[in-house]
Design a protein around this motif. Sequence first.
Motif, PDB file in Angstrom:
ATOM      1  N   GLU A 139      13.046  10.697   8.567  1.00 26.12           N
ATOM      2  CA  GLU A 139      11.696  10.698   9.298  1.00 26.12           C
ATOM      3  C   GLU A 139      10.517  10.025   8.491  1.00 26.12           C
ATOM      4  OE1 GLU A 139      10.057  14.482  11.317  1.00 26.12           O
ATOM      5  OE2 GLU A 139       8.506  14.283   9.971  1.00 26.12           O
ATOM      6  N   ILE A 140       9.925   9.121   8.938  1.00 26.62           N
ATOM      7  CA  ILE A 140       8.823   8.343   8.586  1.00 26.62           C
ATOM      8  C   ILE A 140       7.424   8.624   9.038  1.00 26.62           C
ATOM      9  CG2 ILE A 140       8.102   5.817   8.025  1.00 26.62           C
ATOM     10  CD1 ILE A 140      10.807   5.171   8.121  1.00 26.62           C
ATOM     11  N   THR A 141       6.590   9.079   8.284  1.00 28.40           N
ATOM     12  CA  THR A 141       5.320   9.251   8.876  1.00 28.40           C
ATOM     13  C   THR A 141       4.401   8.280   7.909  1.00 28.40           C
ATOM     14  OG1 THR A 141       5.365  11.524   9.326  1.00 28.40           O
ATOM     15  CG2 THR A 141       3.082  10.816   8.920  1.00 28.40           C
ATOM     16  N   VAL A 142       3.660   7.392   8.545  1.00 29.57           N
ATOM     17  CA  VAL A 142       2.940   6.355   7.941  1.00 29.57           C
ATOM     18  C   VAL A 142       1.249   6.722   8.435  1.00 29.57           C
ATOM     19  CG1 VAL A 142       2.338   3.874   7.387  1.00 29.57           C
ATOM     20  CG2 VAL A 142       4.552   4.829   7.536  1.00 29.57           C
ATOM     21  N   SER A 143       0.228   6.843   7.408  1.00 28.01           N
ATOM     22  CA  SER A 143      -1.060   6.919   7.975  1.00 28.01           C
ATOM     23  C   SER A 143      -1.542   5.489   7.575  1.00 28.01           C
ATOM     24  CB  SER A 143      -1.810   7.887   7.067  1.00 28.01           C
ATOM     25  OG  SER A 143      -1.355   9.132   7.617  1.00 28.01           O
ATOM     26  N   TYR A 144      -1.950   4.718   8.456  1.00 26.19           N
ATOM     27  CA  TYR A 144      -2.661   3.410   8.324  1.00 26.19           C
ATOM     28  C   TYR A 144      -4.302   3.305   8.275  1.00 26.19           C
ATOM     29  CZ  TYR A 144       1.794   1.350   9.804  1.00 26.19           C
ATOM     30  OH  TYR A 144       3.137   0.836   9.833  1.00 26.19           O
ATOM     31  N   ILE A 145      -4.418   3.176   7.144  1.00 25.73           N
ATOM     32  CA  ILE A 145      -5.842   2.994   6.625  1.00 25.73           C
ATOM     33  C   ILE A 145      -6.628   1.662   7.336  1.00 25.73           C
ATOM     34  CG2 ILE A 145      -7.400   3.286   4.668  1.00 25.73           C
ATOM     35  CD1 ILE A 145      -5.438   5.590   4.908  1.00 25.73           C
ATOM     36  N   PRO A 146      -7.829   1.865   7.703  1.00 28.40           N
ATOM     37  CA  PRO A 146      -8.496   0.691   8.426  1.00 28.40           C
ATOM     38  C   PRO A 146      -9.052  -0.277   7.427  1.00 28.40           C
ATOM     39  CG  PRO A 146      -9.957   2.556   8.543  1.00 28.40           C
ATOM     40  CD  PRO A 146      -8.664   3.076   7.925  1.00 28.40           C
ATOM     41  N   VAL A 147      -8.018  -0.737   6.698  1.00 20.90           N
ATOM     42  CA  VAL A 147      -8.402  -1.770   5.678  1.00 20.90           C
ATOM     43  C   VAL A 147      -7.330  -2.720   5.339  1.00 20.90           C
ATOM     44  CG1 VAL A 147      -7.476  -0.366   3.370  1.00 20.90           C
ATOM     45  CG2 VAL A 147      -9.237  -2.235   3.333  1.00 20.90           C
ATOM     46  N   LEU A 148      -7.750  -4.009   5.210  1.00 14.09           N
ATOM     47  CA  LEU A 148      -6.918  -5.291   4.849  1.00 14.09           C
ATOM     48  C   LEU A 148      -6.817  -5.409   3.243  1.00 14.09           C
ATOM     49  CD1 LEU A 148      -7.390  -7.500   7.853  1.00 14.09           C
ATOM     50  CD2 LEU A 148      -5.376  -6.177   7.497  1.00 14.09           C
ATOM     51  N   LEU A 149      -6.015  -5.435   2.515  1.00 13.28           N
ATOM     52  CA  LEU A 149      -5.952  -5.456   1.013  1.00 13.28           C
ATOM     53  C   LEU A 149      -5.595  -7.108   0.853  1.00 13.28           C
ATOM     54  CD1 LEU A 149      -4.504  -2.362  -0.333  1.00 13.28           C
ATOM     55  CD2 LEU A 149      -6.737  -2.709   0.077  1.00 13.28           C
ATOM     56  N   GLY A 150      -4.723  -7.555   1.408  1.00 19.74           N
ATOM     57  CA  GLY A 150      -4.522  -9.071   1.168  1.00 19.74           C
ATOM     58  C   GLY A 150      -3.453  -9.310   0.131  1.00 19.74           C
ATOM     59  N   ALA A 151      -3.334  -8.248  -0.713  1.00 23.92           N
ATOM     60  CA  ALA A 151      -2.336  -8.576  -1.625  1.00 23.92           C
ATOM     61  C   ALA A 151      -1.930  -7.226  -2.462  1.00 23.92           C
ATOM     62  CB  ALA A 151      -2.480  -9.444  -2.734  1.00 23.92           C
ATOM     63  N   GLY A 152      -0.921  -6.860  -2.826  1.00 23.64           N
ATOM     64  CA  GLY A 152      -0.626  -5.702  -3.203  1.00 23.64           C
ATOM     65  C   GLY A 152       0.943  -5.293  -3.309  1.00 23.64           C
ATOM     66  N   ILE A 153       1.055  -4.094  -3.722  1.00 28.85           N
ATOM     67  CA  ILE A 153       2.479  -3.282  -3.657  1.00 28.85           C
ATOM     68  C   ILE A 153       2.848  -3.034  -2.188  1.00 28.85           C
ATOM     69  CG2 ILE A 153       3.887  -1.547  -4.515  1.00 28.85           C
ATOM     70  CD1 ILE A 153       1.950  -1.137  -6.890  1.00 28.85           C
ATOM     71  N   ARG A 154       3.642  -3.531  -1.663  1.00 27.21           N
ATOM     72  CA  ARG A 154       4.004  -3.304  -0.354  1.00 27.21           C
ATOM     73  C   ARG A 154       4.854  -2.050  -0.138  1.00 27.21           C
ATOM     74  NH1 ARG A 154       3.073  -6.755   3.307  1.00 27.21           N
ATOM     75  NH2 ARG A 154       2.533  -8.740   2.800  1.00 27.21           N
ATOM     76  N   LEU A 155       4.518  -1.502   0.849  1.00 27.78           N
ATOM     77  CA  LEU A 155       5.342  -0.086   1.126  1.00 27.78           C
ATOM     78  C   LEU A 155       6.718  -0.228   1.629  1.00 27.78           C
ATOM     79  CD1 LEU A 155       5.894   2.854   1.984  1.00 27.78           C
ATOM     80  CD2 LEU A 155       4.709   2.379   4.032  1.00 27.78           C
ATOM     81  N   PHE A 156       7.013  -1.451   2.307  1.00 27.62           N
ATOM     82  CA  PHE A 156       8.692  -1.766   2.684  1.00 27.62           C
ATOM     83  C   PHE A 156       8.795  -3.083   2.113  1.00 27.62           C
ATOM     84  CE2 PHE A 156       6.986   1.237   6.493  1.00 27.62           C
ATOM     85  CZ  PHE A 156       7.920   2.232   5.976  1.00 27.62           C
ATOM     86  N   GLN A 157       9.585  -3.048   1.125  1.00 29.48           N
ATOM     87  CA  GLN A 157      10.060  -4.144   0.235  1.00 29.48           C
ATOM     88  C   GLN A 157      11.330  -4.646   1.218  1.00 29.48           C
ATOM     89  OE1 GLN A 157      11.149  -2.903  -3.575  1.00 29.48           O
ATOM     90  NE2 GLN A 157       9.081  -2.105  -4.057  1.00 29.48           N
ATOM     91  N   GLU A 158      11.685  -5.952   1.068  1.00 35.12           N
ATOM     92  CA  GLU A 158      12.719  -6.746   1.642  1.00 35.12           C
ATOM     93  C   GLU A 158      13.844  -6.467   1.388  1.00 35.12           C
ATOM     94  OE1 GLU A 158      11.794 -10.927   1.697  1.00 35.12           O
ATOM     95  OE2 GLU A 158      10.160 -10.821   3.018  1.00 35.12           O
ATOM     96  N   GLY A 159      14.916  -6.337   1.838  1.00 33.69           N
ATOM     97  CA  GLY A 159      16.399  -6.305   1.418  1.00 33.69           C
ATOM     98  C   GLY A 159      17.157  -5.075   1.968  1.00 33.69           C
TER      99      GLY A 159
END
Length: 197
Positions: free
Chosen positions: A150-170
């Motif tokens: 189960e995945i619960t994601v709370s989206y914060i109303p902000v755009l960071l533009g760069a950083g540590i991604r929640l979901f990495q590729e692969g």
Amino acid sequence: MSIAKPCLITANRAPGSNNGETMQKIKLFIACSVDGFIARPDGDISWLDAVAAAGEDYGYAAFYDTVDTIVLGRKTYDKVLSFGIEFPHKNKTTYVITRTPRASEGNIHFYTGDLTQLIQQLKETGTKDVFIDGGAGLVHALLSKQLIDEITVSYIPVLLGAGIRLFQEGFPGQKLKLTGVKGFSSGLVQVVYEVLR
């Protein structure tokens, strides 16, 4: 097993058996920016304060009551300690995923073993669900092995533009079923998905 890899199988329950009971769920509960980051490039998470509101925990307390075990990565553990506060999960069994063997501290166990084995044992022996408390590396490892239910994601109303991604590729693709969505006056939007098998 060494102290860094405590045995979770109870004496009267064989590995792979849950006595006909429903196995516990592995639940990710986490916040990220609208563009998918959980932290700035330097690890800063102060932007989460944008939605702080007196008396509003966005369902965290209710969710927390459904779990009895916490699993988190070592970097996330260190980040929490850097705040200078009491460890918030000290009253629940906690596994810190790490490469460095270390003696347990109360309910906190530093786990260096096989991640799949740990998760399977937790699902079979727990009385409540398991809370995955980050970070991105652990989330990626679990998704790569298709171990999150189960995945619960709370989206914060902000755009960071760069950083540590929640979901990495692969990791392998996985289908989701939307089981809940709720918007708040702060602009936070929370979505809940069941991971389909």
